[in-house]
Design a protein around this motif. Structure first.
Motif, PDB file in Angstrom:
ATOM      1  N   ARG A  97       0.838  -1.219   0.000  1.00  0.00           N
ATOM      2  CA  ARG A  97       0.000   0.000   0.000  1.00  0.00           C
ATOM      3  C   ARG A  97       0.853   1.240   0.000  1.00  0.00           C
ATOM      4  NH1 ARG A  97      -3.673   0.709   4.805  1.00  0.00           N
ATOM      5  NH2 ARG A  97      -3.812   2.744   3.849  1.00  0.00           N
ATOM      6  N   THR A  98       1.949   1.193   0.738  1.00  0.00           N
ATOM      7  CA  THR A  98       2.857   2.338   0.816  1.00  0.00           C
ATOM      8  C   THR A  98       4.296   1.845   0.752  1.00  0.00           C
ATOM      9  OG1 THR A  98       2.957   2.264   3.242  1.00  0.00           O
ATOM     10  CG2 THR A  98       1.276   3.701   2.262  1.00  0.00           C
ATOM     11  N   ILE A  99       5.153   2.736   0.307  1.00  0.00           N
ATOM     12  CA  ILE A  99       6.594   2.489   0.310  1.00  0.00           C
ATOM     13  C   ILE A  99       7.204   3.699   1.008  1.00  0.00           C
ATOM     14  CG2 ILE A  99       8.661   2.050  -1.050  1.00  0.00           C
ATOM     15  CD1 ILE A  99       6.727   1.323  -3.404  1.00  0.00           C
ATOM     16  N   GLU A 100       7.925   3.444   2.080  1.00  0.00           N
ATOM     17  CA  GLU A 100       8.519   4.538   2.835  1.00  0.00           C
ATOM     18  C   GLU A 100      10.032   4.393   2.887  1.00  0.00           C
ATOM     19  OE1 GLU A 100       6.426   4.387   6.596  1.00  0.00           O
ATOM     20  OE2 GLU A 100       4.858   5.693   5.788  1.00  0.00           O
ATOM     21  N   LEU A 101      10.671   5.498   3.173  1.00  0.00           N
ATOM     22  CA  LEU A 101      12.105   5.496   3.422  1.00  0.00           C
ATOM     23  C   LEU A 101      12.421   6.720   4.256  1.00  0.00           C
ATOM     24  CD1 LEU A 101      13.518   7.847   1.482  1.00  0.00           C
ATOM     25  CD2 LEU A 101      13.171   6.134  -0.256  1.00  0.00           C
ATOM     26  N   THR A 102      13.574   6.701   4.878  1.00  0.00           N
ATOM     27  CA  THR A 102      14.059   7.875   5.586  1.00  0.00           C
ATOM     28  C   THR A 102      15.441   8.205   5.043  1.00  0.00           C
ATOM     29  OG1 THR A 102      15.041   6.552   7.369  1.00  0.00           O
ATOM     30  CG2 THR A 102      12.790   7.344   7.710  1.00  0.00           C
ATOM     31  N   SER A 103      15.768   9.483   5.116  1.00  0.00           N
ATOM     32  CA  SER A 103      17.074   9.915   4.643  1.00  0.00           C
ATOM     33  C   SER A 103      17.514  11.120   5.459  1.00  0.00           C
ATOM     34  CB  SER A 103      17.006  10.292   3.161  1.00  0.00           C
ATOM     35  OG  SER A 103      18.277  10.637   2.676  1.00  0.00           O
ATOM     36  N   ASN A 104      18.757  11.143   5.818  1.00  0.00           N
ATOM     37  CA  ASN A 104      19.317  12.262   6.554  1.00  0.00           C
ATOM     38  C   ASN A 104      19.185  13.527   5.703  1.00  0.00           C
ATOM     39  OD1 ASN A 104      21.185  14.206   7.617  1.00  0.00           O
ATOM     40  ND2 ASN A 104      22.208  12.542   8.692  1.00  0.00           N
ATOM     41  N   PRO A 105      18.661  14.615   6.272  1.00  0.00           N
ATOM     42  CA  PRO A 105      18.516  15.854   5.498  1.00  0.00           C
ATOM     43  C   PRO A 105      19.829  16.363   4.901  1.00  0.00           C
ATOM     44  CG  PRO A 105      17.331  16.025   7.575  1.00  0.00           C
ATOM     45  CD  PRO A 105      18.137  14.750   7.635  1.00  0.00           C
ATOM     46  N   ILE A 121       7.842  14.256   1.348  1.00  0.00           N
ATOM     47  CA  ILE A 121       8.224  14.418   2.745  1.00  0.00           C
ATOM     48  C   ILE A 121       6.953  14.428   3.579  1.00  0.00           C
ATOM     49  CG2 ILE A 121       9.253  15.970   4.440  1.00  0.00           C
ATOM     50  CD1 ILE A 121      11.138  16.931   2.222  1.00  0.00           C
ATOM     51  N   ARG A 122       6.953  13.644   4.653  1.00  0.00           N
ATOM     52  CA  ARG A 122       5.790  13.552   5.541  1.00  0.00           C
ATOM     53  C   ARG A 122       6.043  14.340   6.812  1.00  0.00           C
ATOM     54  NH1 ARG A 122       4.423   7.929   7.208  1.00  0.00           N
ATOM     55  NH2 ARG A 122       2.578   8.967   7.966  1.00  0.00           N
ATOM     56  N   GLU A 123       5.001  14.968   7.282  1.00  0.00           N
ATOM     57  CA  GLU A 123       5.036  15.619   8.592  1.00  0.00           C
ATOM     58  C   GLU A 123       4.671  14.544   9.601  1.00  0.00           C
ATOM     59  OE1 GLU A 123       5.264  19.033   9.572  1.00  0.00           O
ATOM     60  OE2 GLU A 123       5.800  19.712   7.563  1.00  0.00           O
ATOM     61  N   THR A 124       5.634  14.069  10.338  1.00  0.00           N
ATOM     62  CA  THR A 124       5.387  12.999  11.288  1.00  0.00           C
ATOM     63  C   THR A 124       6.392  13.073  12.427  1.00  0.00           C
ATOM     64  OG1 THR A 124       5.086  10.609  11.521  1.00  0.00           O
ATOM     65  CG2 THR A 124       6.845  11.320  10.080  1.00  0.00           C
ATOM     66  N   ASN A 125       6.058  12.444  13.500  1.00  0.00           N
ATOM     67  CA  ASN A 125       7.020  12.256  14.575  1.00  0.00           C
ATOM     68  C   ASN A 125       7.596  10.874  14.388  1.00  0.00           C
ATOM     69  OD1 ASN A 125       6.315  14.693  15.679  1.00  0.00           O
ATOM     70  ND2 ASN A 125       4.865  13.804  17.103  1.00  0.00           N
ATOM     71  N   MET A 126       8.876  10.792  14.189  1.00  0.00           N
ATOM     72  CA  MET A 126       9.509   9.501  14.075  1.00  0.00           C
ATOM     73  C   MET A 126      10.250   9.261  15.377  1.00  0.00           C
ATOM     74  SD  MET A 126      11.824   7.963  11.140  1.00  0.00           S
ATOM     75  CE  MET A 126      12.417   6.306  11.217  1.00  0.00           C
ATOM     76  N   TYR A 127       9.989   8.131  15.989  1.00  0.00           N
ATOM     77  CA  TYR A 127      10.597   7.809  17.263  1.00  0.00           C
ATOM     78  C   TYR A 127      11.545   6.638  17.103  1.00  0.00           C
ATOM     79  CZ  TYR A 127       6.778  10.606  19.127  1.00  0.00           C
ATOM     80  OH  TYR A 127       5.915  11.628  19.402  1.00  0.00           O
TER      81      TYR A 127
END
Length: 131
Positions: A97-105, A121-127
């Motif tokens: 349904r979704t494909i996500e990734l994170t990357s250092n700014p 880019i998503r507005e989210t709190n990543m913990y």
């Protein structure tokens, strides 16, 4: 294979300064898990990798692209783009349904690449729990 272990000995320090270089057993665990590890070759040598983590939870199938790295000497040739395109296609074929990734700014080129591929880019709190 020994070739994959040696490739990661070169790639891991370029991906993370804090992560240990994976040994054969660790890489086998990644490959045998619900992940797809892609590698890119240039002149027969492994010069890049990307892992697609596939998982299913109650609200659907999801994918996360992780550990994207291209050797410094092979950058600027579209290898990360091609790895990402194949990773996205794998996740789509699995019906994620979704494909996500994170990357250092600070990784401007990587962030530009991901945005050019359609990631938003998503507005989210990543913990992160490190206990």
């Amino acid at each position: 294979t020994e070739e994959l272990v040696q490739a990661w000995a070169t790639l891991m320090p370029q991906l993370s300064s804090r992560a240990a270089v994976p040994d054969a057993e660790w890489l086998r665990g990644v490959i045998e898990s619900n992940s797809v590890m892609l590698v890119a070759r240039l002149d027969g040598k492994i010069v890049g990798s990307l892992t697609v983590v596939l998982y299913q939870n109650p609200d659907g199938r999801r994918a996360h692209i992780d550990a994207v790295v291209v050797d410094e000497g092979a950058r600027g040739r579209g290898i990360a783009r091609r790895l990402s395109e194949v990773g996205i296609a794998r996740a789509q074929a699995w019906k994620a349904r979704t494909i996500e990734l994170t990357s250092n700014p600070k990784r401007e080129a990587a962030n530009n690449l991901y945005q050019s591929l359609g990631f938003k880019i998503r507005e989210t709190n990543m913990y992160r729990y490190e206990g």
